[in-house]
Design a protein around this motif. Sequence first.
Motif, PDB file in Angstrom:
ATOM      1  N   GLU A  51     -19.760  34.006  -2.322  1.00  0.00           N
ATOM      2  CA  GLU A  51     -20.487  32.903  -2.948  1.00  0.00           C
ATOM      3  C   GLU A  51     -19.933  31.577  -2.430  1.00  0.00           C
ATOM      4  O   GLU A  51     -18.723  31.371  -2.376  1.00  0.00           O
ATOM      5  N   SER A  74     -32.552  24.827   4.880  1.00  0.00           N
ATOM      6  CA  SER A  74     -31.754  25.555   5.864  1.00  0.00           C
ATOM      7  C   SER A  74     -32.652  26.130   6.945  1.00  0.00           C
ATOM      8  O   SER A  74     -33.861  26.247   6.770  1.00  0.00           O
ATOM      9  N   ILE A  78     -32.754  31.353   2.390  1.00  0.00           N
ATOM     10  CA  ILE A  78     -31.714  31.686   1.424  1.00  0.00           C
ATOM     11  C   ILE A  78     -32.360  31.691   0.047  1.00  0.00           C
ATOM     12  O   ILE A  78     -33.084  30.764  -0.317  1.00  0.00           O
ATOM     13  N   ASP A  79     -32.081  32.727  -0.732  1.00  0.00           N
ATOM     14  CA  ASP A  79     -32.685  32.853  -2.056  1.00  0.00           C
ATOM     15  C   ASP A  79     -31.767  32.312  -3.144  1.00  0.00           C
ATOM     16  O   ASP A  79     -30.602  32.032  -2.910  1.00  0.00           O
ATOM     17  N   PHE A  82     -29.968  28.138  -4.227  1.00  0.00           N
ATOM     18  CA  PHE A  82     -30.112  27.284  -3.049  1.00  0.00           C
ATOM     19  C   PHE A  82     -31.411  26.487  -3.117  1.00  0.00           C
ATOM     20  O   PHE A  82     -31.493  25.367  -2.629  1.00  0.00           O
ATOM     21  N   PHE A 102     -24.579  29.765  -3.773  1.00  0.00           N
ATOM     22  CA  PHE A 102     -25.447  30.752  -3.131  1.00  0.00           C
ATOM     23  C   PHE A 102     -24.617  31.641  -2.212  1.00  0.00           C
ATOM     24  O   PHE A 102     -23.449  31.363  -1.939  1.00  0.00           O
ATOM     25  N   GLN A 103     -25.248  32.692  -1.708  1.00  0.00           N
ATOM     26  CA  GLN A 103     -24.615  33.606  -0.751  1.00  0.00           C
ATOM     27  C   GLN A 103     -25.440  33.633   0.524  1.00  0.00           C
ATOM     28  O   GLN A 103     -26.665  33.511   0.479  1.00  0.00           O
ATOM     29  N   THR A 104     -24.745  33.801   1.636  1.00  0.00           N
ATOM     30  CA  THR A 104     -25.436  33.934   2.915  1.00  0.00           C
ATOM     31  C   THR A 104     -24.710  34.978   3.756  1.00  0.00           C
ATOM     32  O   THR A 104     -23.498  35.131   3.650  1.00  0.00           O
ATOM     33  N   ASN A 105     -25.469  35.685   4.585  1.00  0.00           N
ATOM     34  CA  ASN A 105     -24.892  36.714   5.444  1.00  0.00           C
ATOM     35  C   ASN A 105     -24.882  36.316   6.916  1.00  0.00           C
ATOM     36  O   ASN A 105     -24.634  37.147   7.777  1.00  0.00           O
ATOM     37  N   VAL A 108     -25.435  29.409   9.122  1.00  0.00           N
ATOM     38  CA  VAL A 108     -26.622  28.676   8.686  1.00  0.00           C
ATOM     39  C   VAL A 108     -26.378  27.173   8.791  1.00  0.00           C
ATOM     40  O   VAL A 108     -25.276  26.695   8.532  1.00  0.00           O
ATOM     41  N   LYS A 145     -20.376  31.916   9.577  1.00  0.00           N
ATOM     42  CA  LYS A 145     -19.983  33.225   9.037  1.00  0.00           C
ATOM     43  C   LYS A 145     -18.892  33.803   9.922  1.00  0.00           C
ATOM     44  O   LYS A 145     -19.016  33.815  11.143  1.00  0.00           O
TER      45      LYS A 145
END
Length: 146
Positions: A51, A74, A78-79, A82, A102-105, A108, A145
């Motif tokens: 997070e 972005s 991203i859900d 965000f 938020f989380q991102t994989n 970004v 990342k």
Amino acid sequence: MRSFQLLFRASPTALILVLCLQLGINKAQEYTRRAIIMDLQTPQTTTADEEVTVKLRVETELRECMVIKSYLLSDVPIDGAFNYKFTSCLCENYPRTFFWDFQTNSTVRIAAVVDVIREQNICPEDLAVIPMTANHFHILRTLNKV
């Protein structure tokens, strides 16, 4: 005739006073107030499914209040939080701070955007201004990342 000569003779004190007034006027004309000042704080790196908290502080140097809408954009979808958009009243001595978690994989690019908008029932007595030169402001950051 002699009285006219006295009028046209300037003392050194008067000349210094005129010079100081000129310098003061020139300085005052150069200073312009900034409509929006943005400070975006993000981590530089993140791991998958961690997070992330993004903090945006917005302030103004204008004497008048403004209605602002703050949000993030972005280059990667991203859900979640965000996508929250915050609408608030921004005044000279009352900066606003907004948070998004938020989380991102993936890596970004994030843009924090502030729009000065016309909307009622946000500022006290609906007294707010919209700058004539610009009403859309943004800051870009990259979240890598690892």
